[in-house]
Design an enzyme around this catalytic site. Sequence first.
Site, mmCIF file in Angstrom:
data_model
loop_
_atom_site.group_PDB
_atom_site.id
_atom_site.type_symbol
_atom_site.label_atom_id
_atom_site.label_comp_id
_atom_site.label_asym_id
_atom_site.label_seq_id
_atom_site.Cartn_x
_atom_site.Cartn_y
_atom_site.Cartn_z
ATOM 1 N N SER D 10 -3.536 39.123 35.497
ATOM 2 C CA SER D 10 -4.194 40.398 35.814
ATOM 3 C C SER D 10 -4.922 40.385 37.151
ATOM 4 O O SER D 10 -5.347 41.429 37.617
ATOM 5 C CB SER D 10 -5.167 40.777 34.697
ATOM 6 O OG SER D 10 -6.185 39.808 34.596
ATOM 7 N N GLY D 11 -5.060 39.234 37.762
ATOM 8 C CA GLY D 11 -5.724 39.173 39.070
ATOM 9 C C GLY D 11 -4.774 39.536 40.198
ATOM 10 O O GLY D 11 -3.638 39.963 39.968
ATOM 11 N N CYS D 150 -5.463 29.472 50.448
ATOM 12 C CA CYS D 150 -5.045 30.328 51.565
ATOM 13 C C CYS D 150 -5.660 29.878 52.888
ATOM 14 O O CYS D 150 -4.958 29.755 53.893
ATOM 15 C CB CYS D 150 -5.366 31.792 51.283
ATOM 16 S SG CYS D 150 -7.012 32.057 50.656
ATOM 17 N N ASN D 316 -2.629 36.540 53.011
ATOM 18 C CA ASN D 316 -3.275 35.580 52.107
ATOM 19 C C ASN D 316 -2.734 35.613 50.680
ATOM 20 O O ASN D 316 -2.786 34.606 49.974
ATOM 21 C CB ASN D 316 -4.789 35.809 52.095
ATOM 22 C CG ASN D 316 -5.149 37.232 51.731
ATOM 23 O OD1 ASN D 316 -4.801 38.162 52.462
ATOM 24 N ND2 ASN D 316 -5.804 37.434 50.605
#
Lengths: 349, 349, 349, 349
Positions: D10-11, D150, D316
């Site tokens: 869900s992120g 990242c 990113n």
Amino acid sequence: MIRVAVIGGSGYTGGELLRILAVHPKVEVTYVTSREYAGKPITLVHPNLRGFYNMNFSQFSFDKLGDKADAVFLGLPHKVSLEYVPKILEMGIQVIDLSADFRLKDPTLYKIWYGYEHPYPDLLKKAVYGLPELHYEELKNAKLIASPGCNATATILAGAPLVASSLLETYKLISDVKVGSSEGGAKPHEGSHHPERQNAIRPYEADGHRHAAEAEQELSLIAKRDVKVSLVPHAVSSVRGALASVHGWLSSDISEMDMWKKSIEFYKGRKFIRIIRSNIHPYPDPKFVIGSNFADIGFAIEKRMQRITMFSAIDNLMKGAAGQAVQAFNISRGFEEDEGLRIPPLRPA
Amino acid sequence: MIRVAVIGGSGYTGGELLRILAVHPKVEVTYVTSREYAGKPITLVHPNLRGFYNMNFSQFSFDKLGDKADAVFLGLPHKVSLEYVPKILEMGIQVIDLSADFRLKDPTLYKIWYGYEHPYPDLLKKAVYGLPELHYEELKNAKLIASPGCNATATILAGAPLVASSLLETYKLISDVKVGSSEGGAKPHEGSHHPERQNAIRPYEADGHRHAAEAEQELSLIAKRDVKVSLVPHAVSSVRGALASVHGWLSSDISEMDMWKKSIEFYKGRKFIRIIRSNIHPYPDPKFVIGSNFADIGFAIEKRMQRITMFSAIDNLMKGAAGQAVQAFNISRGFEEDEGLRIPPLRPA
Amino acid sequence: MIRVAVIGGSGYTGGELLRILAVHPKVEVTYVTSREYAGKPITLVHPNLRGFYNMNFSQFSFDKLGDKADAVFLGLPHKVSLEYVPKILEMGIQVIDLSADFRLKDPTLYKIWYGYEHPYPDLLKKAVYGLPELHYEELKNAKLIASPGCNATATILAGAPLVASSLLETYKLISDVKVGSSEGGAKPHEGSHHPERQNAIRPYEADGHRHAAEAEQELSLIAKRDVKVSLVPHAVSSVRGALASVHGWLSSDISEMDMWKKSIEFYKGRKFIRIIRSNIHPYPDPKFVIGSNFADIGFAIEKRMQRITMFSAIDNLMKGAAGQAVQAFNISRGFEEDEGLRIPPLRPA
Amino acid sequence: MIRVAVIGGSGYTGGELLRILAVHPKVEVTYVTSREYAGKPITLVHPNLRGFYNMNFSQFSFDKLGDKADAVFLGLPHKVSLEYVPKILEMGIQVIDLSADFRLKDPTLYKIWYGYEHPYPDLLKKAVYGLPELHYEELKNAKLIASPGCNATATILAGAPLVASSLLETYKLISDVKVGSSEGGAKPHEGSHHPERQNAIRPYEADGHRHAAEAEQELSLIAKRDVKVSLVPHAVSSVRGALASVHGWLSSDISEMDMWKKSIEFYKGRKFIRIIRSNIHPYPDPKFVIGSNFADIGFAIEKRMQRITMFSAIDNLMKGAAGQAVQAFNISRGFEEDEGLRIPPLRPA
């Protein structure tokens, strides 16, 4: 009331000067010129100023200037100021020049960084570099003020307490600067086109930026030794604001508390410097100075590497240009340095 | 010096009040409360105000308020103001309430739009709707000022010259409003998360927005007939700014020049209204009022359809909230309406 | 493999076509022209496409086109397409024209909206309006496809289920459109300068926008009666994305559920239409279609006023331009309509 | 078809994985979990994916995972992955872990940078650091892939050709990183609130950022000596995108052409690296990789100071997270490394 002229009033710096001077209690704006918009209302170009100016832009003439002004702010491109300054000074009118033409003391640097032989080395000596935090006393009664560049201002204000403290391993600093789009001026070009500029994180002039020359001049004065600065600017999405991250290597440990005290001490009594240390907002952010003449100064130390980064956050059109010019003018005239500039920053913005 | 309190000072409206009042020449801020931040420095929450306030936030108490303030700005949520206003008025302290709790004259509307039975219908009668352009005279010496909502302000100021002119086919208007993110207040939530909010063009409460009630009340007063307003707000990427596009159908032809004159006439003498008509920037844009209390008003007419759109552009935290509250306060105290508010908008921003 | 040319490949629509076609499995891009950049690498102008094109831009020539292409996408300014289309069709090459020059069936409208007498009324009859949701069958084997304007696409897709449903009191609609900056094309100008455009909420062409003509043509076809549309565009801060809010008055009550069913029914089988109804994101938002060819359609009903607003959200360069052109091309060639377009939107973006 | 699970879907990283995998030709997504949204439609949280997933989020269970998946992408917080990885590996399921839990080879570093004793030092040895440009061969058939952070990815990709070239005076580098807001994840917090985040240029974790540990590990491997990296991240206004500016001092002169050749040579054959040198866009900018898995690499040399800055620009969420994870997965499975990732970046965006 001091009668003031703004030469080159249609750009962003000119507009910002007009915005400040419109409500400056000791000043009356009497003459505003623009080559491109002469004869047209100031508010056509600066619609924010509707209700503050009924004047039109004029064509420049030395005679008119002589009739109308006691002091003049020059918002002209580099090299163009050279054609105006000597004559205006001769006329006995004070000049606050926002171009680079009188910022550097060493005339040979103009050849290197600006590509021209400086014709008035004597005036370079007389000019006062208009960074009030470093040249307050000299600014009193100054007739020619050379107002600093925005990236230089941010770099110098961040670096000054550091080089003053004799804590550095080497005096080669990196100033990694991030700036908003208004720094590029009011003329549209490919890189300023909104779809191209928005969301960019774009290095520019990364092989050497001119403002390094100013920064090296001023920081060397403070350090009393040769300081080298590599200035690497990056365009980011904001409209206003510049952050300088000045990276250096420490020669010895210093606690955050001690560095904080040194910074406080260095800028003691300076009204537009705020030294930042806070739980919620630990570092400077241009967001918190927008619309004001403040420079917020802070730092971070990475202990394991003895790396220090000094940060300074300014509004590039205010402390980086028009605001600082008015601040220096105030001092030169014996006014409070924050006369007409006691404006809290906008937030959120 | 009038001693002023700000109750609920940690939000954006509270912060904006503090920003204005910090440099208001007739006012001293003596008491600032916040439930969440009581005991903590104001500048911890509002880092822009560093250097302007050394105070901490306090817990609210009626006793302290009685000791410290002649006038109070209430920046509390809807329905919460109800618990404070009657008692503060009894204490003889002037109230400028920025919530919706005293804006509507008809108490039954509170049930419909806000879901509660209004307990003080008498106070609704006494309260003055704090839109100075429409209620200047009533504001003089007002003890309870109900400061308008931002979307309502934008809608009413755009719609007023139109409904006043008796030019409409029907008195059902669409107010399509576009607003920046600061309108949602200082509390983070899913929809305000930067990655979600940035680049959004997002309708919200599109099946009926509460500020329509205020807009209908005020526009009906002006039109001297029943005016209905459907208010449809949209969240866009700006931080500050609101534009209302009020769409209506004309009953007969009117030239742009005539409509412009009617607008000028309608707002004659009002310092914060600027009627826009220009070659370069023909319509209002919130960009040109940022940081100021101005409302820029303009319009467009599509002749072939007899459609008119009235536009108004405001800074939602200034003319849409804190600035307007101070403007109304100024009038109530017999000051110039622009006392402490003579700030040209920022540009570019 | 169909050999495809892109004429006018250096603008944003051209770039977007190249981006899509680079990975379209049924297509080979053989010829890309640009007056300004002829002889220079495509990737100089479109740095995102580095690694996808080794070609240079060419000068246009009919001969070269004849040698190299089976189909051509024309990304030329309005009126310029007229000089190319008839000859290319004669050469037996399919044309997908992204200008307005062949969108309107009634030649007299060109005089009114575009200021020129249309020289090829016969071609107007042959051209298929390239909105696949309305003209799917006609697009099969179409030789000349007139790809719709972005604001028109958004307005028509929002309005179509509404005018089809016979629920309106009057057939005069307001389409209040909000658009990102890429809609203005790749050429910098005053209004697109980043400091001027960022944070703007700026109406433009508010006294009548050309795309209304397309919208009226298409919506009248669906409604089987005369539909009038007043289209009022507003520039907002996003780079990509357009939202149309199409406001109308209902003649009778309809529940949200029924309106939702009617919308679903109307667009049954159409792969790029998504009818929105959700707890978390109740209305369309261009944010959720960025980089894709989807049009998200939704609506809000204000019961007390019988006001309905239909919303549609598109990526103006995809469903509003290049994506839709490829979609129509796919259908014309008997491919799946989503060939090369099965790209989920980017989020967050 | 490889059956794939996304744990923690869900992120933003989860959503980006789902976006890529939805159209990956060799993969079927069979199982997506979310603690918070279990039982609810994937498209409720990720409205961009409407039309691509009809599935709901599930609660995680090892049994279900065993039934449904051949490979699993773990999008869980640091330290949480530890509870899943060993058991999943025992079940014979391949793991691509996007947390930091298996990135560092030296277990003592977890204590220093993440504050916990690493319980599985043996797994640290087996894990392959999932940066395909450096570990292509090891990734083949890898069972446990530790996908890089990242900021680490940006720093390493920029620094690698430099430290490989033996040109540095000292091997202490500054990586001044600028990142968009999506890097902070999908959970709203004070600093991510739109009015606070927009227009910010805000240093964070400036006294030492964890990703330095990864960067030092990988760059030391390449340099075959100890490399130290001070990583100083700054939040800027973009939603997507990260730029690393890696500053170093050269020990001797090198021409731009030679450095360019060295960079080309270093990344020879790597599909997602583009070495930038161009007249119009001389340096990398995340704007030109948005939505794609590319890393654009470039540099600037300031001759007078022998300062070099290596730049790398990534999206990113793609090369900095989900895209790179899929790239590494592709290699581990013997697919082309760009399978499902042949997506040209969006422009303008």
